[in-house]
Design a protein around this motif. Structure first.
Motif, PDB file in Angstrom:
ATOM      1  N   LEU A 258       0.865  -1.176   0.000  1.00  0.00           N
ATOM      2  CA  LEU A 258       0.000   0.000   0.000  1.00  0.00           C
ATOM      3  C   LEU A 258       0.901   1.225   0.000  1.00  0.00           C
ATOM      4  CD1 LEU A 258      -2.908   1.052   0.167  1.00  0.00           C
ATOM      5  CD2 LEU A 258      -2.742   0.942   2.652  1.00  0.00           C
ATOM      6  N   GLU A 259       1.072   1.852  -1.162  1.00  0.00           N
ATOM      7  CA  GLU A 259       2.129   2.846  -1.324  1.00  0.00           C
ATOM      8  C   GLU A 259       1.808   4.186  -0.683  1.00  0.00           C
ATOM      9  OE1 GLU A 259       5.531   4.432  -1.846  1.00  0.00           O
ATOM     10  OE2 GLU A 259       5.200   2.346  -2.370  1.00  0.00           O
ATOM     11  N   MET A 260       0.550   4.573  -0.505  1.00  0.00           N
ATOM     12  CA  MET A 260       0.195   5.833   0.149  1.00  0.00           C
ATOM     13  C   MET A 260       0.906   7.024  -0.493  1.00  0.00           C
ATOM     14  SD  MET A 260      -1.982   4.878   2.376  1.00  0.00           S
ATOM     15  CE  MET A 260      -2.195   6.425   3.226  1.00  0.00           C
ATOM     16  N   ASN A 261       1.035   6.985  -1.803  1.00  0.00           N
ATOM     17  CA  ASN A 261       1.756   8.041  -2.511  1.00  0.00           C
ATOM     18  C   ASN A 261       0.759   8.977  -3.202  1.00  0.00           C
ATOM     19  OD1 ASN A 261       4.005   9.401  -3.343  1.00  0.00           O
ATOM     20  ND2 ASN A 261       4.345   8.149  -5.140  1.00  0.00           N
ATOM     21  N   ILE A 262      -0.223   9.439  -2.432  1.00  0.00           N
ATOM     22  CA  ILE A 262      -1.330  10.198  -3.009  1.00  0.00           C
ATOM     23  C   ILE A 262      -0.889  11.572  -3.498  1.00  0.00           C
ATOM     24  CG2 ILE A 262      -3.663  11.075  -2.575  1.00  0.00           C
ATOM     25  CD1 ILE A 262      -3.803   9.081  -0.229  1.00  0.00           C
ATOM     26  N   PHE A 263      -0.043  12.242  -2.725  1.00  0.00           N
ATOM     27  CA  PHE A 263       0.297  13.623  -3.025  1.00  0.00           C
ATOM     28  C   PHE A 263       1.748  13.805  -3.452  1.00  0.00           C
ATOM     29  CE2 PHE A 263      -2.658  13.621   0.689  1.00  0.00           C
ATOM     30  CZ  PHE A 263      -3.815  13.850  -0.042  1.00  0.00           C
ATOM     31  N   GLY A 264       2.408  12.743  -3.867  1.00  0.00           N
ATOM     32  CA  GLY A 264       3.807  12.862  -4.241  1.00  0.00           C
ATOM     33  C   GLY A 264       4.013  12.532  -5.701  1.00  0.00           C
ATOM     34  N   ALA A 265       5.150  11.908  -5.997  1.00  0.00           N
ATOM     35  CA  ALA A 265       5.455  11.508  -7.361  1.00  0.00           C
ATOM     36  C   ALA A 265       6.235  10.209  -7.313  1.00  0.00           C
ATOM     37  CB  ALA A 265       6.262  12.594  -8.070  1.00  0.00           C
ATOM     38  N   SER A 266       6.329   9.550  -8.445  1.00  0.00           N
ATOM     39  CA  SER A 266       7.009   8.254  -8.496  1.00  0.00           C
ATOM     40  C   SER A 266       8.519   8.462  -8.578  1.00  0.00           C
ATOM     41  CB  SER A 266       6.525   7.451  -9.706  1.00  0.00           C
ATOM     42  OG  SER A 266       7.178   6.200  -9.746  1.00  0.00           O
ATOM     43  N   VAL A 267       9.086   8.936  -7.466  1.00  0.00           N
ATOM     44  CA  VAL A 267      10.528   9.132  -7.376  1.00  0.00           C
ATOM     45  C   VAL A 267      11.007   8.455  -6.111  1.00  0.00           C
ATOM     46  CG1 VAL A 267      10.513  11.296  -8.663  1.00  0.00           C
ATOM     47  CG2 VAL A 267      10.206  11.330  -6.187  1.00  0.00           C
ATOM     48  N   TRP A 268      12.329   8.459  -5.881  1.00  0.00           N
ATOM     49  CA  TRP A 268      12.863   7.744  -4.727  1.00  0.00           C
ATOM     50  C   TRP A 268      12.223   8.255  -3.437  1.00  0.00           C
ATOM     51  CZ3 TRP A 268      15.439  10.094  -0.687  1.00  0.00           C
ATOM     52  CH2 TRP A 268      15.924  11.385  -0.898  1.00  0.00           C
ATOM     53  N   GLY A 269      11.904   7.304  -2.574  1.00  0.00           N
ATOM     54  CA  GLY A 269      11.291   7.665  -1.298  1.00  0.00           C
ATOM     55  C   GLY A 269       9.793   7.541  -1.292  1.00  0.00           C
ATOM     56  N   GLY A 270       9.144   7.653  -2.464  1.00  0.00           N
ATOM     57  CA  GLY A 270       7.695   7.513  -2.516  1.00  0.00           C
ATOM     58  C   GLY A 270       6.989   8.435  -1.538  1.00  0.00           C
ATOM     59  N   SER A 271       6.149   7.865  -0.676  1.00  0.00           N
ATOM     60  CA  SER A 271       5.329   8.667   0.221  1.00  0.00           C
ATOM     61  C   SER A 271       6.095   9.214   1.420  1.00  0.00           C
ATOM     62  CB  SER A 271       4.145   7.829   0.723  1.00  0.00           C
ATOM     63  OG  SER A 271       4.592   6.574   1.204  1.00  0.00           O
ATOM     64  N   ILE A 272       7.408   8.974   1.498  1.00  0.00           N
ATOM     65  CA  ILE A 272       8.206   9.531   2.590  1.00  0.00           C
ATOM     66  C   ILE A 272       8.161  11.056   2.578  1.00  0.00           C
ATOM     67  CG2 ILE A 272      10.363   9.627   1.274  1.00  0.00           C
ATOM     68  CD1 ILE A 272       9.991   8.787   5.019  1.00  0.00           C
ATOM     69  N   TRP A 273       7.897  11.659   1.425  1.00  0.00           N
ATOM     70  CA  TRP A 273       7.856  13.120   1.333  1.00  0.00           C
ATOM     71  C   TRP A 273       6.708  13.680   2.170  1.00  0.00           C
ATOM     72  CZ3 TRP A 273      12.294  14.457  -0.337  1.00  0.00           C
ATOM     73  CH2 TRP A 273      12.958  13.684  -1.293  1.00  0.00           C
ATOM     74  N   MET A 274       5.620  12.905   2.300  1.00  0.00           N
ATOM     75  CA  MET A 274       4.523  13.327   3.160  1.00  0.00           C
ATOM     76  C   MET A 274       4.972  13.384   4.619  1.00  0.00           C
ATOM     77  SD  MET A 274       1.569  13.755   1.400  1.00  0.00           S
ATOM     78  CE  MET A 274       2.683  15.008   0.825  1.00  0.00           C
ATOM     79  N   VAL A 275       5.830  12.452   5.013  1.00  0.00           N
ATOM     80  CA  VAL A 275       6.357  12.440   6.381  1.00  0.00           C
ATOM     81  C   VAL A 275       7.195  13.688   6.627  1.00  0.00           C
ATOM     82  CG1 VAL A 275       7.795  11.190   8.044  1.00  0.00           C
ATOM     83  CG2 VAL A 275       6.332   9.920   6.459  1.00  0.00           C
ATOM     84  N   TYR A 276       8.033  14.065   5.658  1.00  0.00           N
ATOM     85  CA  TYR A 276       8.856  15.260   5.796  1.00  0.00           C
ATOM     86  C   TYR A 276       7.985  16.519   5.913  1.00  0.00           C
ATOM     87  CZ  TYR A 276      12.771  12.317   4.353  1.00  0.00           C
ATOM     88  OH  TYR A 276      13.717  11.330   4.274  1.00  0.00           O
TER      89      TYR A 276
END
Length: 226
Positions: free
Chosen positions: A183-201
Motif C-alpha cells: 500500500l504505497e500511500m503516494n497520493i500527493f507525491g510523485a514516483s521518485v525515490w522515497g515515494g510517500s516519505i515526502w509526506m512524512v517530511y
C-alpha cells in the motif's frame, strides 16, 4: 507592515543547498567510509527543503482567495519551470550529438506529459509539483488532527519509513525475504525515490512549526533522526 523575515530559515536553506552540492561533488579518490558519510549527509538536502515547505506552507488555510493565489504563484510557475528544463535537456542532448534522435524526442514528449521519468538531475520537479498539488488537501487534513488523520499519518509512516527500512536491513544482512510496501500511500507525491516519505517530511516540518517536537526529549529525537 509585512512580517519580518526569519533569518534562521534562510540559514537552513543555505545549509540544505550546501548538502545538495556536497552530494554531487563526492570524490572517488576519498576513502570509502568518508565517501559514504558525505554522500549520506548530502542526501539530507532535499528532505530539509521539503520540511521547510511543511513548516511554511502546511499551517496555512487554503480557501477562497488564497487558494487561487497559491495556484497562480506556485503551481503554474513550477509547471513552466519543469517544461522549460525538459526542453533545455532535450536541446543540450541534440546539440551534443549533432542530430535529433527519435528515442530522445519521444522521451522528451513522455516527460512533458508526465508519463515518463525524467531520469536526470531535475527528478525532484515532478515530486515538488505533486507535493504542491496535494498541499491544500494535506494541510486541511493534518489541521483537523482527528482519528482519521492519525490513521492516515500512521499508514504513511509505516509504508514509507518502517517497511522500507526493514527492506534495506534485510538486504544488508542478505536475508532472503521479499518485503515491500504494498500500500504505497503516494497520493500527493510523485514516483521518485522515497515515494510517500515526502509526506512524512511535510508533516515533520508542520509539527516543528507547531512546536510539538520541542516537547520531546533530545535522546528520543536523536533515535528518530538516526
Amino acid at each position: 507592515m509585512g512580517k519580518s523575515r526569519d533569518v534562521s530559515l534562510d540559514i537552513i536553506r543555505v545549509l540544505a543547498i550546501c548538502l545538495v552540492v556536497i552530494c554531487h561533488v563526492n570524490n572517488n579518490t576519498w576513502p570509502m567510509v568518508t565517501r559514504s558519510f558525505i554522500y549520506s549527509l548530502g542526501w539530507m538536502g532535499v528532505p530539509v527543503f521539503v520540511m521547510l515547505t511543511g513548516f511554511l506552507m502546511v499551517p496555512r488555510r487554503y480557501d477562497g482567495i488564497y487558494l487561487n493565489k497559491f495556484l497562480k504563484r506556485n503551481l503554474f510557475p513550477l509547471f513552466c519551470a519543469f517544461e522549460i528544463w525538459n526542453l533545455l535537456y532535450y536541446m543540450f542532448y541534440t546539440l551534443r550529438n549533432g542530430y535529433i534522435g527519435v528515442n530522445q524526442t519521444l522521451r522528451f514528449v513522455r516527460i512533458a506529459f508526465f508519463v515518463g521519468d525524467t531520469g536526470s538531475a531535475f527528478w525532484f520537479m515532478p515530486m515538488i509539483i505533486g507535493l504542491y498539488l496535494g498541499l491544500p488537501i494535506f494541510a486541511s487534513l493534518v489541521q483537523k488532527n482527528d482519528l482519521y488523520t492519525r490513521l492516515i499519518l500512521f499508514c504513511i509512516t509505516y509504508f514509507s519509513l518502517i517497511v522500507c527500512t526493514l527492506q534495506q536491513v534485510f538486504k544488508s544482512f542478505e536475508v532472503r525475504q521479499d518485503i515491500k510496501s504494498v500500500l504505497e500511500m503516494n497520493i500527493f507525491g510523485a514516483s521518485v525515490w522515497g515515494g510517500s516519505i515526502w509526506m512524512v517530511y511535510l508533516f515533520i516540518g508542520y509539527k516543528i512549526h507547531e512546536t510539538f517536537l520541542s516537547e520531546i526529549r533530545i535522546p528520543y529525537l536523536l533515535i528518530v533522526f538516526f
